[in-house]
Design a protein around this motif. Structure first.
Motif, PDB file in Angstrom:
ATOM      1  N   UNK A 211       0.828  -1.207   0.000  1.00  0.00           N
ATOM      2  CA  UNK A 211       0.000   0.000   0.000  1.00  0.00           C
ATOM      3  C   UNK A 211       0.864   1.261   0.000  1.00  0.00           C
ATOM      4  N   UNK A 212       1.950   1.229   0.761  1.00  0.00           N
ATOM      5  CA  UNK A 212       2.849   2.380   0.814  1.00  0.00           C
ATOM      6  C   UNK A 212       3.445   2.686  -0.561  1.00  0.00           C
ATOM      7  N   UNK A 213       4.019   1.672  -1.222  1.00  0.00           N
ATOM      8  CA  UNK A 213       4.736   1.939  -2.465  1.00  0.00           C
ATOM      9  C   UNK A 213       3.802   2.088  -3.666  1.00  0.00           C
ATOM     10  N   UNK A 214       2.553   1.659  -3.536  1.00  0.00           N
ATOM     11  CA  UNK A 214       1.595   1.812  -4.635  1.00  0.00           C
ATOM     12  C   UNK A 214       0.918   3.171  -4.602  1.00  0.00           C
ATOM     13  N   UNK A 215       0.489   3.591  -3.412  1.00  0.00           N
ATOM     14  CA  UNK A 215      -0.312   4.805  -3.303  1.00  0.00           C
ATOM     15  C   UNK A 215       0.431   5.986  -2.666  1.00  0.00           C
ATOM     16  N   UNK A 216       1.618   5.739  -2.114  1.00  0.00           N
ATOM     17  CA  UNK A 216       2.344   6.829  -1.463  1.00  0.00           C
ATOM     18  C   UNK A 216       1.579   7.391  -0.276  1.00  0.00           C
ATOM     19  N   UNK A 217       0.922   6.499   0.471  1.00  0.00           N
ATOM     20  CA  UNK A 217       0.122   6.946   1.607  1.00  0.00           C
ATOM     21  C   UNK A 217       1.006   7.560   2.687  1.00  0.00           C
ATOM     22  N   UNK A 218       0.452   8.520   3.403  1.00  0.00           N
ATOM     23  CA  UNK A 218       1.108   9.033   4.606  1.00  0.00           C
ATOM     24  C   UNK A 218       0.939   8.006   5.715  1.00  0.00           C
ATOM     25  N   UNK A 219       1.810   8.108   6.724  1.00  0.00           N
ATOM     26  CA  UNK A 219       1.796   7.130   7.813  1.00  0.00           C
ATOM     27  C   UNK A 219       0.420   7.033   8.475  1.00  0.00           C
ATOM     28  N   UNK A 220      -0.161   8.176   8.852  1.00  0.00           N
ATOM     29  CA  UNK A 220      -1.458   8.153   9.530  1.00  0.00           C
ATOM     30  C   UNK A 220      -2.585   7.689   8.625  1.00  0.00           C
ATOM     31  N   UNK A 221      -2.466   7.971   7.335  1.00  0.00           N
ATOM     32  CA  UNK A 221      -3.485   7.506   6.387  1.00  0.00           C
ATOM     33  C   UNK A 221      -3.538   5.984   6.360  1.00  0.00           C
ATOM     34  N   UNK A 222      -2.368   5.356   6.424  1.00  0.00           N
ATOM     35  CA  UNK A 222      -2.327   3.893   6.433  1.00  0.00           C
ATOM     36  C   UNK A 222      -2.728   3.342   7.791  1.00  0.00           C
ATOM     37  N   UNK A 321       6.818   6.995   0.346  1.00  0.00           N
ATOM     38  CA  UNK A 321       5.947   7.938  -0.369  1.00  0.00           C
ATOM     39  C   UNK A 321       6.721   8.567  -1.536  1.00  0.00           C
ATOM     40  N   UNK A 322       7.979   8.926  -1.273  1.00  0.00           N
ATOM     41  CA  UNK A 322       8.837   9.457  -2.335  1.00  0.00           C
ATOM     42  C   UNK A 322       9.109   8.385  -3.393  1.00  0.00           C
ATOM     43  N   UNK A 323       9.251   7.139  -2.936  1.00  0.00           N
ATOM     44  CA  UNK A 323       9.470   6.024  -3.860  1.00  0.00           C
ATOM     45  C   UNK A 323       8.298   5.867  -4.805  1.00  0.00           C
ATOM     46  N   UNK A 324       7.078   5.937  -4.263  1.00  0.00           N
ATOM     47  CA  UNK A 324       5.879   5.815  -5.094  1.00  0.00           C
ATOM     48  C   UNK A 324       5.828   6.934  -6.125  1.00  0.00           C
ATOM     49  N   UNK A 325       6.134   8.157  -5.695  1.00  0.00           N
ATOM     50  CA  UNK A 325       6.074   9.311  -6.597  1.00  0.00           C
ATOM     51  C   UNK A 325       7.061   9.168  -7.756  1.00  0.00           C
ATOM     52  N   UNK A 338       0.227  12.390 -10.599  1.00  0.00           N
ATOM     53  CA  UNK A 338       0.902  11.993  -9.363  1.00  0.00           C
ATOM     54  C   UNK A 338       0.571  12.982  -8.242  1.00  0.00           C
ATOM     55  N   UNK A 339       0.485  14.268  -8.567  1.00  0.00           N
ATOM     56  CA  UNK A 339       0.097  15.274  -7.578  1.00  0.00           C
ATOM     57  C   UNK A 339      -1.266  14.945  -6.988  1.00  0.00           C
ATOM     58  N   UNK A 340      -2.206  14.563  -7.849  1.00  0.00           N
ATOM     59  CA  UNK A 340      -3.558  14.227  -7.398  1.00  0.00           C
ATOM     60  C   UNK A 340      -3.558  12.983  -6.523  1.00  0.00           C
ATOM     61  N   UNK A 341      -2.789  11.971  -6.919  1.00  0.00           N
ATOM     62  CA  UNK A 341      -2.741  10.723  -6.158  1.00  0.00           C
ATOM     63  C   UNK A 341      -2.139  10.924  -4.775  1.00  0.00           C
ATOM     64  N   UNK A 342      -1.065  11.716  -4.702  1.00  0.00           N
ATOM     65  CA  UNK A 342      -0.347  11.891  -3.443  1.00  0.00           C
ATOM     66  C   UNK A 342      -0.884  13.037  -2.592  1.00  0.00           C
ATOM     67  N   UNK A 343      -1.833  13.820  -3.133  1.00  0.00           N
ATOM     68  CA  UNK A 343      -2.453  14.909  -2.371  1.00  0.00           C
ATOM     69  C   UNK A 343      -1.449  16.009  -2.048  1.00  0.00           C
ATOM     70  N   UNK A 344      -0.627  16.366  -3.027  1.00  0.00           N
ATOM     71  CA  UNK A 344       0.279  17.502  -2.851  1.00  0.00           C
ATOM     72  C   UNK A 344      -0.494  18.795  -3.057  1.00  0.00           C
ATOM     73  N   UNK A 345      -0.321  19.756  -2.163  1.00  0.00           N
ATOM     74  CA  UNK A 345      -0.994  21.046  -2.302  1.00  0.00           C
ATOM     75  C   UNK A 345      -0.478  21.816  -3.502  1.00  0.00           C
ATOM     76  N   UNK A 346       0.810  21.658  -3.784  1.00  0.00           N
ATOM     77  CA  UNK A 346       1.442  22.431  -4.837  1.00  0.00           C
ATOM     78  C   UNK A 346       2.188  21.499  -5.789  1.00  0.00           C
ATOM     79  N   UNK A 353      10.098  15.284  -7.536  1.00  0.00           N
ATOM     80  CA  UNK A 353      10.213  13.855  -7.835  1.00  0.00           C
ATOM     81  C   UNK A 353      10.399  13.628  -9.334  1.00  0.00           C
ATOM     82  N   UNK A 354       9.808  14.518 -10.154  1.00  0.00           N
ATOM     83  CA  UNK A 354       9.947  14.384 -11.604  1.00  0.00           C
ATOM     84  C   UNK A 354      11.393  14.574 -12.039  1.00  0.00           C
ATOM     85  N   UNK A 355      12.162  15.334 -11.264  1.00  0.00           N
ATOM     86  CA  UNK A 355      13.561  15.583 -11.615  1.00  0.00           C
ATOM     87  C   UNK A 355      14.387  14.308 -11.586  1.00  0.00           C
ATOM     88  N   UNK A 356      13.853  13.266 -10.939  1.00  0.00           N
ATOM     89  CA  UNK A 356      14.594  12.002 -10.876  1.00  0.00           C
ATOM     90  C   UNK A 356      14.460  11.180 -12.154  1.00  0.00           C
TER      91      UNK A 356
END
Length: 391
Positions: A211-222, A321-325, A338-346, A353-356
């Protein structure tokens, strides 16, 4: 809250009971801090309730309480012996310079003396910036609320934060993710003592990592996931994000298999569990909802195996979470997806992460040829060769 009374939930919201209880616990801690602070801040407390998440409210109150304790200890700006007795008039006399001294001189490194030890506390610029933000909201509100004569926040010194560098982002490579999942499947790399627990929790651990590496969930979300969060017939599950956002996530085939495998073949049946954890998804061997600390240790253990390093050098859940992104972007998904999936404000956060994605410009132009005719390509090569010979 009186500890002798049993806390019962009359929940008419969409939130599961465990989320309501978690938020209630934070609210109770907020009230305890508010009771230590001056009464003239009451309107500010009400403002925080309606404008920020409960976790942010708690963080702000902690910082303000820390500042008030500093005022009492220094005895330069107040005669009060406890924070609660600081007066509005004394607060009105505080200047921007006083706050700058607090942040830049005292907070950067301060000492606490106990009977046996002297403790050194040191804050980096990120921690100082958060304290500055907490105090800024307080002083701005009191000025707008016509309790202070001046808005002193314009005089607060800027605190420079280091610009995030893409190369500094720690994450697992795709082959390391595969190695991590293999380790939880086989137990390879675990000590003999760890294997004793692994045999009882490997299905749980595999579901957590997937779940962590697929969705990039935050700790509390999981951690707050419940069995009722999942609707397998509709192929989705529900998570509660920061600021109380409720989000439905589609569940892919891999995650559906590993979660079901854990529920049906390893997790104790709900009928034999205490009421408060009957619905909790991830349980400890003590049949309690898995703690944040336990999840961190679990992730640290398996990531250290995948990277062939010591347990102390293993990664945190946020690194997954960074790994998933980065994995999603390298696979070809846009930064906006990816922004939508990970819930990034900006989206600028996602761009780090795209720079990688290596050689992204080269990949784009090499796969976007306008000329398909081989003869024309040969002609272009000959022209290019002639030009080079004439230079």
């Amino acid at each position: 809250m009186n500890n002798d009374k049993v806390l019962k939930i009359n929940n008419k919201s969409n939130k599961p009971d465990n989320i309501v209880l978690r938020d209630n616990d934070i609210m109770e801690r907020c009230i305890k801090i508010e009771n230590k602070l001056p009464k003239f801040m009451k309107d500010y407390f009400i403002y925080l309730k309606g404008s920020v998440a409960v976790s942010t409210r708690y963080a702000y109150l902690e910082d303000i309480n820390f500042f008030c304790n500093y005022l009492v200890e220094s005895q330069e700006l107040t005669k009060a012996e406890i924070s609660k007795d600081i007066t509005l008039n004394e607060f009105n006399n505080i200047k921007a310079r006083d706050v700058n001294l607090f942040l830049g001189d005292y907070c950067s490194r301060y000492y606490k003396h106990t009977e046996k030890n002297t403790l050194i506390f040191e804050n980096n610029n990120r921690a100082l910036a958060r304290k500055k933000s907490s105090l800024s909201t307080l002083f701005k509100f009191l000025y707008r609320n016509e309790q202070l004569d001046n808005n002193i926040t314009d005089g607060f010194n800027p605190i420079k934060l280091p610009k995030p560098q893409p190369d500094a982002i720690k994450r697992l490579d795709i082959d390391e993710v595969a190695k991590m999942l293999d380790a939880v499947e086989s137990g390879e790399g675990l000590t003999e003592k760890e294997k004793v627990y692994w045999k009882k929790t490997k299905l749980r651990d595999k579901a957590i990592l997937a779940l962590f590496v697929t969705y990039g969930l935050r700790l509390n979300e999981l951690r707050e996931l419940n069995i009722s969060s999942f609707n397998f017939s509709r192929g989705e599950f529900k998570i509660f994000r920061k600021r109380g956002k409720e989000v439905l996530m589609p569940i892919n085939h891999t995650c559906e298999i590993v979660v079901k495998d854990y529920i049906f073949n390893e997790r104790p049946e709900s009928e034999v569990l205490p009421d408060e954890v009957k619905d909790a998804l991830f349980l400890s061997l003590q049949r309690k909802r898995l703690t944040s600390k336990a999840i961190r240790e679990l992730v640290k253990k398996y990531t250290s195996i995948s990277m062939e390093t010591t347990r102390n050098n293993g990664y945190s859940p946020h690194k997954l979470r960074a790994t998933a992104a980065t994995s999603l972007i390298q696979t070809g998904f846009s930064i906006y997806d990816v922004q939508n999936l990970l819930d990034h404000d900006n989206v600028t956060t996602t761009q780090l992460y795209a720079a990688h994605k290596k050689n992204v410009k080269r990949d784009i132009v090499n796969n976007f040829e306008w000329v398909d005719n081989d003869d024309n390509l040969e002609e272009i090569k000959e022209i290019d060769k002639e030009i080079n010979n004439n230079i």
